[in-house]
Design an enzyme around this catalytic site. Structure first.
Site, PDB file in Angstrom:
ATOM      1  N   GLY A 142      25.803  38.808  96.822  1.00  0.00           N
ATOM      2  CA  GLY A 142      26.121  37.782  96.306  1.00  0.00           C
ATOM      3  C   GLY A 142      26.839  36.505  97.222  1.00  0.00           C
ATOM      4  CB  VAL A 189      29.955  39.115  99.579  1.00  0.00           C
ATOM      5  CG1 VAL A 189      30.490  40.551  99.706  1.00  0.00           C
ATOM      6  CG2 VAL A 189      30.781  38.143  99.474  1.00  0.00           C
ATOM      7  CE  LYS A 247      35.603  36.483 100.613  1.00  0.00           C
ATOM      8  NZ  LYS A 247      36.964  35.968 100.217  1.00  0.00           N
ATOM      9  CG  ASP A 251      40.769  30.222  93.300  1.00  0.00           C
ATOM     10  OD1 ASP A 251      40.416  29.526  92.257  1.00  0.00           O
ATOM     11  OD2 ASP A 251      40.055  30.538  94.119  1.00  0.00           O
TER      12      ASP A 251
END
Length: 868
Positions: free
Chosen positions: A530, A537, A550, A647
């Site tokens: 994704g 990633v 990542k 977040d």
């Protein structure tokens, strides 16, 4: 071996704090510091030890209530410390339900905690026939609460420990009967009832100590006593200040630790998570400092590599490195390759049992469990004892010193359990092998390799020596040049995590870029999992283990500071509901983070997908809510650092194979100091839809900012709807509030869930979600309170107030002033900015996703102003 000569040094080293959050009571200390039969201690009174070290009285953990009434426990804590630290609890299972109870002497002269009705909730349980009127109770400076008669102790709290092992406290085990005294954890950090973990001397083998999960399942085991320590390592300056000694009285063995003169307050504590810690009081910092903790490393869990397999902790790794002894092979090769080591190893060739077997010596080993001790045997006698029994599989021998000297012979039968190869310390373990296996392992391979090497050198060396020399020099020159260039580039940005090389700080490996390239097949498109605002990633395979990589893109709003922040923070975090960072890499402009691979990706992929959402039944959704809450509580209260995530959202909640949640993405997180409650910033980062109003408008963030985000996630999990969509001319927060006010809360429920669920549980979750998103941060509960609300059905929840962003959309575009809102950046959500003033945003949270600015927009560097 004469067990009366055993003296251990136990080095339990840790740096953490065990703070119980308590309801503060107005207390009145009893002046004579001695409790006579005619006296009592009520909820508003305490008893202080003569030297003022400890205090005894009633306390009430935060969020521990029934029908809005606090529950009270009789306990002991340190008297003059700024943080109330409970070390003993009497009525763990039966709290007082109101403030009318007391500690008093009852008719048979026992001490007892009684309630307003005269019911006994706890007592000292001394035989009445041994008591007389000449009796009183005293709290000693050691923390021991004693019932004494004519200066003789007839009962003491040290004989009934809870979760804390204090200096000069004896922990006993009866080697004849197998009965062992245990320290048991709290049920949770706010519930002192006996928990799921206990700690004590192994009653089957007094040469080691064990943490059990449940009644008899080993969770962690110490090294076997080697005559000096149970840690398997050498003493350090820190550990030499705290010495654990053993004493033997008939068949009862007892251990006691005592700090040397002048050392700080110290204690061992078994936490509800099953972690045993030693902490000392840091007077300058006014907090408890961790010296040692177990389990804390991949190889610490009991028998992690299965029978006859050993975990190699001498290799720096983020996963258990399981291996088989020479002459052994994995019992299930396929399972072993994918990281399932539970079946362990088996012999390639069975033992001959005809005195033709030999021994292979493994150095620096944590000796196996289930040992048999043979006293006063020489080395040859110890080896012979093992060879005479066909079931003996290994032996270890050493000379024990301390109060004299003795030979210690240990033997093992059948399979070897809970083995570890350590980098420092340990002992020699002699593993029994059939002679042919030993010869093959120890001699044949070496001889064959030597012969092949000699032949190759004789044939090839005269021909290629010159070429090898020239080629080697060229490679060395190019390599050094490349490394110098790389170092200069890194130096321009500042040295990256200089303390990562120190094992005592963090053990997150720095991985080579080419290794990650190979693991992801050169970042092949088919391996792409994704992509977000930070970059793509990729799935990879490293050392036989699946990983997620990542790769931070150059256009991402996350730069060097966020990358460094994430590595430094996650390296210090260990919790089942936090994603594990396995490694990191920085090569010129490439910044890579390597995580454990979680096959189910993120929570939003399930919740907001009509096909997948059906697989999340209510029980699983409730477990996900509770798991997120536990992870967030750990960040706010019980990690080594107090961390505000900033977040938290469904796309940052990852799911493992069993759909257990793990909080991820700590690039925007911030660390809070011990007395810090909030901070503000000129650069607001995060994701609208989950951002609290005080953070979005004023840049103020705190634990309650994360609580707000958690509340939004709860409502999304219940409803299966995104917070930023439109529902009945409102956003999700306003829609949930409207249904709640009208008594139609169950209509918020996701249609995919059907009817097989607990309606009261659903309504409780909705109410908790609404409590968390209240506009005033002071009205929102702390995460410790949220956990209690989720796990204790007897707690009555308060009524929520109208949440932030709950008013319908009626903005007047002409009245909007774009200059009135602070510079806002959303790292992970990239949309065009919509100019709104503060008032309009409160009225129109439906437009919140449009408030994010482009990730390429230049913003000022974050500056934090601390508010204490």
């Amino acid at each position: 071996m004469n067990k009366s000569k055993l003296f251990f040094s136990l080095f339990f080293l840790l740096l953490s704090s065990h703070h119980h959050h308590l309801l503060l009571l107005r207390v009145v200390a009893i002046d004579d510091r001695l409790l006579a039969p005619s006296q009592s201690i009520t909820v508003n009174q305490t008893l202080v030890s003569y030297g003022g070290v400890f205090e005894l009285g009633f306390f009430s953990p935060s969020n521990s209530t029934i029908d809005h009434q606090p529950l009270y426990y009789l306990g002991i804590w340190y008297h003059n410390l700024p943080v109330r630290t409970i070390v003993w609890v009497a009525n763990r299972d039966k709290p007082l339900k109101d403030s009318r109870g007391k500690l008093t002497f009852i008719k048979d002269s026992n001490l007892a905690v009684i309630d307003a009705n005269g019911d006994i909730l706890w007592s000292s349980r001394v035989n009445p026939s041994s008591l007389s009127n000449e009796i009183n109770a005293v709290l000693l400076d050691s923390g021991n609460f004693v019932l004494q008669q004519n200066s003789t102790y007839i009962w003491q709290s040290f004989d009934m420990p809870t979760d804390t092992f204090l200096p000069n406290m004896l922990l006993r085990s009866n080697m004849k009967t197998g009965e062992a005294q245990r320290i048991s954890s709290w049920m949770s950090f706010d519930n002192p009832a006996p928990g799921n973990f206990s700690f004590g001397i192994d009653p089957k083998n007094s040469l080691q100590i064990v943490i059990w999960q449940g009644s008899n399942t080993p969770h962690w085991r110490s090294h076997v006593w080697n005559g000096k320590s149970l840690s398997g390592t050498r003493e350090t300056n820190a550990t030499s200040q705290y010495v654990l000694k053993v004493a033997v009285d008939n068949n009862v063995i007892s251990i006691m630790f005592s700090p040397t003169q002048g050392t700080a307050l110290a204690r061992y504590v078994l936490e509800p998570t099953g972690t045993l810690k030693m902490v000392v009081w840091n007077e300058p910092a006014k907090n408890w400092t961790l010296v040692w903790s177990r389990p804390s490393k991949p190889c610490d869990s009991y028998d992690v590599c299965g029978p006859s397999g050993y975990c190699d902790s001498s290799v720096l790794s983020f996963l258990p490195q399981c291996k088989c002894f020479p002459g052994f092979e994995p019992r299930d090769e396929e399972e072993w390759k994918v990281g399932n080591y539970s079946q362990g190893c088996v012999r390639r060739v069975a033992l001959s049992c005809d005195n033709g077997d030999k021994f292979w010596k493994m150095e620096r080993m944590k000796l196996p469990d289930r040992l048999t001790l043979l006293s006063n045997k020489s080395l040859m006698e110890c080896q012979a004892e093992c060879l005479t029994s066909c079931t003996c599989t290994a032996y270890a021998y050493s000379s024990v010193t301390g109060g004299g000297s003795s030979q210690r012979c240990l033997v093992w039968v059948d399979e070897l359990m809970d083995l570890e190869h350590v980098s420092n310390g340990g002992e020699d373990l002699n593993v029994r092998l059939v002679a042919s296996e030993l010869v093959f392992t120890n001699s044949t391979e070496l001889n064959n390799n030597e012969k092949k090497s000699r032949s190759l050198l004789v044939i090839v060396l005269p021909i290629v020596a010159g070429l090898i020399l020239i080629f080697g020099c060229l490679c060395c020159f190019l390599w050094r040049r490349r490394m110098n260039i790389k170092r200069r580039k890194v130096a321009k940005k500042g040295v990256l995590f200089g303390d990562l090389s120190a094992k005592n700080e963090m053990e997150i490996p720095l991985l080579d870029y080419n290794t990650i390239m190979a693991a992801t097949n050169n970042f092949a498109y088919v391996n792409k999992l994704g992509e977000g605002g930070f970059g793509p990633v990729y799935k990879g395979n490293l050392q036989g283990h699946e990983i997620a990589v990542k790769k931070l893109s150059k256009s991402s709003g996350q730069g060097y500071e966020e990358f460094k922040n994430e590595v430094e923070l996650i390296a210090r975090l260990q919790h089942t509901n936090l994603v594990r960072l396995l490694g990191w890499c920085m090569d010129e402009d490439e910044k890579l983070l390597i995580y454990e691979y979680l096959p189910n990706k993120s929570l939003d992929k399930f919740l907001f997908n009509t096909t997948k959402s059906a697989s999340l039944n209510w029980r699983k959704r409730y477990q996900i809510i509770e798991g997120i809450a536990q992870g967030l509580l750990y960040l706010h209260r019980y990690s080594r650092l107090r961390i505000i995530h900033r977040d938290l959202k469904t796309s940052n909640i990852l799911l493992d194979g069993a759909l257990n949640p793990k909080i991820s993405d700590f690039g925007l997180a911030r660390i809070f100091g011990g007395n810090q409650t909030e901070a503000n910033t000129k650069r607001v980062v995060g994701t609208y839809g989950y951002m609290s109003p005080e953070y979005a408008f004023d840049g103020v963030f705190s634990e309650k900012s994360d609580v707000f985000s958690f509340g939004v996630i709860v409502l999304e999990i219940v409803s299966g709807k995104r917070s930023t969509g439109f529902y009945a001319n409102n956003n999700l927060l306003g829609y949930a509030w409207q249904l709640w006010e009208e008594g139609r809360g169950l209509q918020l429920l996701d249609n995919e869930l059907g009817s097989s669920l607990c309606a009261s549980e659903v309504m409780r979750c909705i109410q908790i979600g609404l409590l968390c998103i209240q506009e005033n941060s002071a009205d929102r509960p702390a995460m410790s309170a949220v956990i209690s609300m989720l796990t204790n059905e007897n707690i009555t929840l308060p009524s929520p107030k109208q949440p932030a962003f709950a008013v319908g959309r009626h903005p007047d575009p002409e009245s909007v002033n774009s200059a009135s809102i602070a510079s806002v950046e959303s790292v992970n959500e990239v949309d065009k900015p919509l100019p709104l003033n503060k008032k309009t945003v409160h009225q129109n949270h439906k437009e919140q996703t449009n408030l994010s600015t482009s990730s390429g927009r230049k913003t000022n560097r974050t500056t934090d102003t601390i508010r204490k």
